[in-house]
Design an enzyme around this catalytic site. Structure first.
Site, PDB file in Angstrom:
ATOM      1  CG  HIS A   1      -2.087  -0.872   1.050  1.00 20.63           C
ATOM      2  ND1 HIS A   1      -3.109  -1.353   2.017  1.00 20.63           N
ATOM      3  CD2 HIS A   1      -2.202  -1.851   0.294  1.00 20.63           C
ATOM      4  CE1 HIS A   1      -4.054  -2.031   1.357  1.00 20.63           C
ATOM      5  NE2 HIS A   1      -3.394  -2.659   0.450  1.00 20.63           N
TER       6      HIS A   1
ATOM      7  CD  GLU B   1      -1.538   4.128   3.520  1.00 17.04           C
ATOM      8  OE1 GLU B   1      -1.243   3.425   2.564  1.00 17.04           O
ATOM      9  OE2 GLU B   1      -2.624   4.414   3.919  1.00 17.04           O
TER      10      GLU B   1
ATOM     11  CB  CYS C   1      -6.439  -0.580   5.205  1.00 15.69           C
ATOM     12  SG  CYS C   1      -4.735  -1.206   5.242  1.00 15.69           S
TER      13      CYS C   1
ATOM     14  CB  SER D   1     -19.222   3.045 -38.266  1.00 11.72           C
ATOM     15  OG  SER D   1     -18.900   1.880 -38.034  1.00 11.72           O
TER      16      SER D   1
ATOM     17  CD1 TRP E   1     -10.224   3.079 -39.868  1.00  6.77           C
ATOM     18  CD2 TRP E   1     -11.435   2.739 -37.758  1.00  6.77           C
ATOM     19  NE1 TRP E   1      -9.981   1.979 -39.425  1.00  6.77           N
ATOM     20  CE2 TRP E   1     -10.599   1.492 -38.357  1.00  6.77           C
ATOM     21  CE3 TRP E   1     -12.092   2.593 -36.552  1.00  6.77           C
ATOM     22  CZ2 TRP E   1     -10.792   0.387 -37.564  1.00  6.77           C
ATOM     23  CZ3 TRP E   1     -12.071   1.601 -35.849  1.00  6.77           C
ATOM     24  CH2 TRP E   1     -11.563   0.546 -36.287  1.00  6.77           C
TER      25      TRP E   1
ATOM     26  CG  ASP F   1     -18.361  -2.377 -36.296  1.00  4.82           C
ATOM     27  OD1 ASP F   1     -19.132  -1.966 -37.424  1.00  4.82           O
ATOM     28  OD2 ASP F   1     -18.479  -1.598 -35.489  1.00  4.82           O
TER      29      ASP F   1
ATOM     30  NE  ARG G   1      -6.066  -3.992 -32.903  1.00 10.39           N
ATOM     31  CZ  ARG G   1      -7.568  -4.055 -32.814  1.00 10.39           C
ATOM     32  NH1 ARG G   1      -8.207  -5.009 -32.030  1.00 10.39           N
ATOM     33  NH2 ARG G   1      -8.305  -3.318 -33.341  1.00 10.39           N
TER      34      ARG G   1
ATOM     35  CD  GLU H   1     -14.575   0.041 -27.675  1.00  4.00           C
ATOM     36  OE1 GLU H   1     -14.422   0.692 -28.855  1.00  4.00           O
ATOM     37  OE2 GLU H   1     -13.825  -0.631 -27.184  1.00  4.00           O
TER      38      GLU H   1
ATOM     39  CB  SER I   1     -31.003  -0.411 -23.360  1.00  4.48           C
ATOM     40  OG  SER I   1     -31.444  -1.047 -24.377  1.00  4.48           O
TER      41      SER I   1
END
Ligand SMILES: NC(=O)c1ccc[n+]([C@@H]2O[C@H](COP(=O)([O-])OP(=O)(O)OC[C@H]3O[C@@H](n4cnc5c(N)ncnc54)[C@H](OP(=O)(O)O)[C@@H]3O)[C@@H](O)[C@H]2O)c1
Length: 383
Positions: A55, A57, A82, A175, A177, A207, A214, A308, A316
């Site tokens: 951690h 600290e 903690c 779409s 690029w 697609d 990458r 994505e 939705s």
């Protein structure tokens, strides 16, 4: 010398910058940074570098040439230390043993096994504790962690690329690029630090994406992906084809299918045999499917998920008059193109809002330029 509040902010701001170095590597832990000062000068610093590692600290204390130097020092910590034995021993004990005189904490840790206990332990040991310095910044930094701890659901980042006239595809459906190479490298960097990349079947069919990170120079230590995201497909009626890139690579790169009861059960089993991991949802209601899927991802300790998808799934997630928006952060890339055309789609479908006052309110978090593209990062404004 007694630190003034301005000095507190100065050192805390450094600790916050350090903390951010753990992004993508420490989750599901929070990002934490620590700076030790004495007589107005910084004497040591550290941050939580990776999950399971030391951690902040302890990193700071161990970075000192002589541990005795910590006696009487002030420790600036971006999150309450903690006080429980997790993967490493409690940081509150380490600070007490080191003999620090004062601890400045940006914010309390709501994690149930800490939640004020670390602060109390330091105070009981006679240490002067200040809480709340740059609290808003600390909360913004660890917003995904705070959401997961309080709701069990991961932080949802929606990313899309659109033209200057707000289209995500041409009238003919093309779409790729919309954004340039530099923008797309940014997207790969985001993919390299999240726990999951989520799409709907529309994007898989249109697609045939790989949905992996990458990075430009992935051989180099600095740009090695921090984590390998699960590739998650929401399948309401259709399933990915057996020869889609996602299924062909499912035994090498994790591919999770969130399947509604409407999908073909026999085909689902075949995809499972090819390496896909299947989660059977109990509903085909679009909104409820999204809710159940996010719940499942949270149960797998995911902190950040990136969506994505195309307009249907984003619609939705956006919700409607009855349902709140489930997206926390928006990465909106605007490319230097105009598509026009009445039927060329925008980024978000769904039922939309009829009245402006019902629109989810967003807060601009940052803006960047990449060649002729602009990236705007917004966060949902819940206040
Ligand atoms: N510019 C960009 O940034 C960007 C990004 C991604 C995609 N795209 C483009 O968007 C287009 C695809 O759009 P799309 O809207 O069809 O893609 P999508 O949102 O990825 O997929 C929608 C499909 O996912 C399935 N689905 C499963 N659960 C769902 C739920 N809860 N809510 C909504 N849908 C759910 C449905 O198909 P089933 O019922 O058949 O399962 C639905 O038709 C393509 O042209 C693609 O290139 C653009």
């Amino acid at each position: 010398m007694v630190e003034t509040y301005d000095q507190d902010e100065h050192w805390m701001s450094l600790a916050l910058q350090l903390a951010a170095g753990g992004r993508g590597r420490v989750e599901p832990n929070p990002m934490v940074g620590c700076v030790l000062t004495k007589n107005g000068s910084g004497i040591a610093s550290g941050y939580h570098r990776e999950f399971g590692g030391r951690h902040a600290e302890v990193e700071a204390l161990l970075s000192m040439v002589s541990p005795l130097d910590a006696k009487g020092a002030t420790a600036y910590v971006t999150l309450e230390p903690c006080c429980h034995h997790g993967k490493t021993p409690p940081c509150s004990d380490a600070l007490i043993r080191a003999g620090v005189a004062r601890v400045v904490v940006a914010m309390r840790d709501p994690y149930p096994q800490v939640d004020g206990g670390g602060i109390r332990q330091l105070q009981d040991a006679g240490i002067d504790v200040t809480v709340g310095v740059l609290q808003h910044d600390a909360q913004a930094l660890n917003a995904p962690y705070l959401k997961r701890v309080s709701t069990g659901v991961p932080w949802v980042i929606a990313k899309w690329a659109m033209t200057a006239d707000g289209r995500i595809a041409t009238v003919a459906g093309q779409s790729q690029w919309i954004s340039g190479t530099a923008s797309r490298q940014q997207v790969h960097q985001l993919r390299a630090r999240v726990d999951a990349i989520v799409v709907g079947m529309g994007t898989v069919v249109a697609d045939d994406p790989m949905l992996n990170a990458r990075l430009a120079d992935s051989e180099s230590e600095e740009v090695r992906p921090a984590r390998v995201a699960k590739r998650v497909v929401l399948c309401r009626q259709r399933l990915p084809a057996a020869d889609s890139k996602l299924i062909l690579t499912a035994s090498d790169l994790p591919t999770w299918l969130m399947a509604s009861p409407l999908v073909d059960a026999a085909e689902l089993r075949r995809l499972e045999e090819r390496g896909a991991v299947v989660f059977e949802l109990t509903t085909d209601d679009r909104r409820e499917m999204v809710r159940q899927s996010l719940q499942r991802l949270g149960e797998h300790s995911m902190t950040n998920v990136m969506v994505e998808a195309g307009p249907e799934l984003l619609g939705s997630l956006m919700g409607d008059q009855q349902h709140p928006c489930l997206i926390d952060e928006f990465h909106v890339y605007v490319g230097g193109l105009l598509f026009g055309g009445k039927s060329a789609p925008g980024p978000v479908a769904g039922s939309g809002v009829g009245a402006i006052e019902l629109a989810p309110k967003l807060k601009l978090h940052r803006v960047d330029q990449f060649d002729d593209d602009v990236r705007m990062i917004y966060r949902l404004n819940r206040s």
